[in-house]
Design an enzyme around this catalytic site. Structure first.
Site, mmCIF file in Angstrom:
data_model
loop_
_atom_site.group_PDB
_atom_site.id
_atom_site.type_symbol
_atom_site.label_atom_id
_atom_site.label_comp_id
_atom_site.label_asym_id
_atom_site.label_seq_id
_atom_site.Cartn_x
_atom_site.Cartn_y
_atom_site.Cartn_z
ATOM 1 N N ASN A 75 0.820 -1.279 0.433
ATOM 2 C CA ASN A 75 0.508 0.101 0.013
ATOM 3 C C ASN A 75 0.917 1.743 -0.211
ATOM 4 O OD1 ASN A 75 -2.031 1.633 0.558
ATOM 5 N ND2 ASN A 75 -1.797 1.846 2.921
ATOM 6 N N GLY A 76 0.916 1.616 -1.221
ATOM 7 C CA GLY A 76 1.389 2.802 -0.831
ATOM 8 C C GLY A 76 2.673 3.721 -2.434
ATOM 9 N N THR A 316 -10.737 15.724 18.406
ATOM 10 C CA THR A 316 -9.685 16.449 16.935
ATOM 11 C C THR A 316 -10.076 16.030 15.962
ATOM 12 O OG1 THR A 316 -8.488 17.645 19.385
ATOM 13 C CG2 THR A 316 -7.936 18.417 16.678
ATOM 14 N N ARG A 319 -13.390 15.481 14.214
ATOM 15 C CA ARG A 319 -14.311 16.503 14.319
ATOM 16 C C ARG A 319 -13.521 16.786 12.733
ATOM 17 N NH1 ARG A 319 -12.523 19.594 18.374
ATOM 18 N NH2 ARG A 319 -10.708 20.471 17.912
#
Length: 418
Positions: A75-76, A316, A319
Site C-alpha cells: 500500500n503506497g 479532534t 472533528r
C-alpha cells in the site's frame, strides 16, 4: 491508497480459510476498489485491494520477482522507483508498477533495503524459499499498518483494524519507521534520522536549500497516471503546495495526460473563512477550483461512518476528519483519484499557536520532534483514512524524508516568534 491483508502461520489452510481471508480483505475494498488479488502459499496468505494510480493497466497485486518465489503486497507509492530500476537492470520487471522494485530490492539486499525507498508505504513480503517474511512501514507512518496475533499463533498484518478485529486476540498499530522480520522474530527501527534523538540542531537557515527541497518534494508527488488535484484550505501550508504544483505541473508527465491546469478543492460551511481564503488563492494561481459546502447536520449525520473509517475516538481527529471525509466523496465523484495535501507543516515548523509560549529553543525543538513522531496517530491517520474511505489517495509533500531532514536540522531559533 490500497488495502493490504497478510496472514502467516495459520493452522487451518483449508478452502474455508481462504474464503475467510477474502471476506476480511473485502472490508478494505473502499481503499482499493479497482481490483482484488490473493496469493496463497501453504499456511500463508497475501491479499490486496488495489487503487490504481500508477500503471493502472498491468500493476495488479500481489507483485512477484522473476520466478515468483518472492511475493509482496504493498500500500503506497515509491517515488524513486525509476532510479531504483536503473540499479536493478539485471532483473526482469513484469509491470510498470512503482512498487515492484520492492521484490527485486529484497533479492539484491535482503532485509536491508527499506531505507532506499523514497515514498509512503506499508508492505508485507513473503520469501517462499524459506517461508520467511517481513513487514515494513514508511518513516512517518503516512500509510496505516496494523499487526495482530491470532488464537492459533498466526501473525496478521492489515491496513485497517477492521480486517483484524474479529480474528485476532490482540493487535497493535505497527510503529512507523520499523520493519518486522520473522527471521529475527521482532520489530526493529530502520529509520534513524539525526532529529529523532531530539538534540537541538545548530544549522543556519538557508531559504534556498529549504525551498528547493520542498519544490522537489512536491514535484516527485506529481507521479500519476490518473486525474489529481490539491486540497486547498487557503492556509499557508496548502497554498504553498498548490503554488509549487502549479509552477511545475507543465514539466511533469502528468500534464501530458491531464493538462497543465491544476484542480484545487475546498469544503466548508456556507460563508466560512476557509472558503473565501481558498478562493482568493485559487484565483491568484489560476487553478480550476472546486468549492463544496456542507451543513452542520450533514456533518453530524456522517459521524458514525467517519469513526468507522478512521478507527479512532480522538475528538479532534474526528472533528477534522468529517469535512475531509465529505469532500473526498465529492472529489471521487469528479473522477479524481489522487490529491496533494499540506499535513505536517505545523509539526515541523511549530505552526500551532501554543508554540508561541515555548520557553526556549530546546523545548521548542523537542516538541516539534514529538509532534512528528505522533503524526501517524492523528493527522496522517485522518488524511489517509478520510480520503481512502472513498478510494482517493492523499500525498503529503511536507512529510518527504529529505525535506524533513533539512527542516529539522535548522536551528529552532529561526522557527520561533522573535
Amino acid at each position: 491508497m490500497c488495502g493490504i491483508l497478510a496472514v502467516f502461520g495459520c493452522i487451518d489452510n483449508s478452502q474455508a480459510k481462504r474464503s475467510r481471508i477474502i471476506e476480511l480483505s473485502r472490508r478494505l475494498r473502499h481503499r482499493g476498489p479497482d481490483w482484488s488479488g490473493l496469493h496463497c502459499h501453504g499456511n500463508c496468505y497475501l491479499a490486496h485491494q488495489r487503487l490504481a494510480i500508477v500503471d493502472p493497466a498491468s500493476g495488479d497485486q500481489p507483485l512477484y520477482n522473476e520466478d515468483k518465489t518472492v511475493i509482496v503486497t504493498v500500500n503506497g507509492e515509491i517515488y524513486n522507483h525509476k532510479q531504483l530500476r536503473e540499479k536493478l537492470k539485471s532483473h526482469q520487471f513484469r509491470t510498470g508498477s512503482d512498487c515492484e522494485v520492492i521484490a527485486h530490492l529484497y533479492e539484491e539486499h535482503g532485509e536491508e533495503f527499506v531505507d532506499m525507498l523514497d515514498g509512503m508505504f506499508s508492505f508485507v513480503l513473503l520469501d517462499t524459499k524459506d517461508n520467511s517474511y517481513i513487514a515494513a512501514r514508511d518513516a512517518i507512518g503516512i500509510t496505516p499498518l496494523y499487526m495482530g496475533w491470532g488464537l492459533d499463533g498466526s501473525i496478521w498484518f492489515a491496513s485497517e483494524m477492521k480486517a483484524l478485529s474479529d480474528d485476532c486476540e490482540r493487535f497493535i498499530s505497527f510503529p512507523p519507521g520499523h520493519i518486522y522480520s520473522s527471521k529475527q522474530g521482532g520489530l526493529r527501527r530502520w529509520y534513524n534520522p539525526p532529529w529523532f534523538l531530539e538534540q537541538t540542531p545548530s544549522s543556519s537557515y538557508d531559504p534556498i536549500v529549504l525551498r528547493k527541497a520542498f519544490e522537489k518534494a512536491v514535484f516527485k508527488r506529481l507521479m500519476t497516471d490518473v486525474p489529481f488535484g490539491v486540497l486547498l484550505s487557503g492556509g499557508l501550508d496548502s497554498s504553498l503546495v498548490a503554488a509549487v504544483a502549479c509552477r511545475y505541473l507543465a514539466e511533469s508527465e502528468a500534464a501530458c495526460q491531464w493538462g497543465s491546469q491544476l484542480h484545487t478543492f475546498c469544503i466548508g460551511l456556507e460563508s466560512s473563512p476557509d472558503l473565501k481564503a481558498a478562493r482568493e488563492v485559487a484565483d491568484y494561481l489560476g487553478t480550476r477550483h472546486h468549492e463544496f459546502h456542507f451543513t452542520v447536520q450533514e456533518g453530524i449525520d456522517a459521524l458514525e461512518e467517519v469513526i468507522y473509517h478512521i478507527e479512532t475516538y480522538d475528538v479532534t481527529t474526528i472533528r477534522a476528519s468529517t469535512p475531509m471525509f465529505l469532500m473526498s466523496r465529492k472529489i471521487k465523484s469528479l473522477g479524481v483519484k489522487m490529491v496533494l495535501s499540506g499535513e505536517g507543516s505545523d509539526e515541523i515548523f511549530g505552526g500551532y499557536l501554543y508554540f508561541h509560549k515555548a520557553p526556549n529553543k530546546e523545548e521548542f525543538h523537542q516538541e516539534t520532534c514529538q509532534k512528528i513522531k505522533a503524526l501517524h496517530l492523528y493527522d496522517c491517520l485522518r488524511a489517509n483514512k478520510s480520503t481512502s474511505a472513498w478510494g482517493v489517495e492523499a500525498r503529503v509533500p511536507f512529510l518527504d524524508k529529505e525535506f524533513i531532514n533539512i527542516a529539522m536540522a535548522i536551528d529552532p531559533e529561526w522557527k520561533m516568534c522573535m
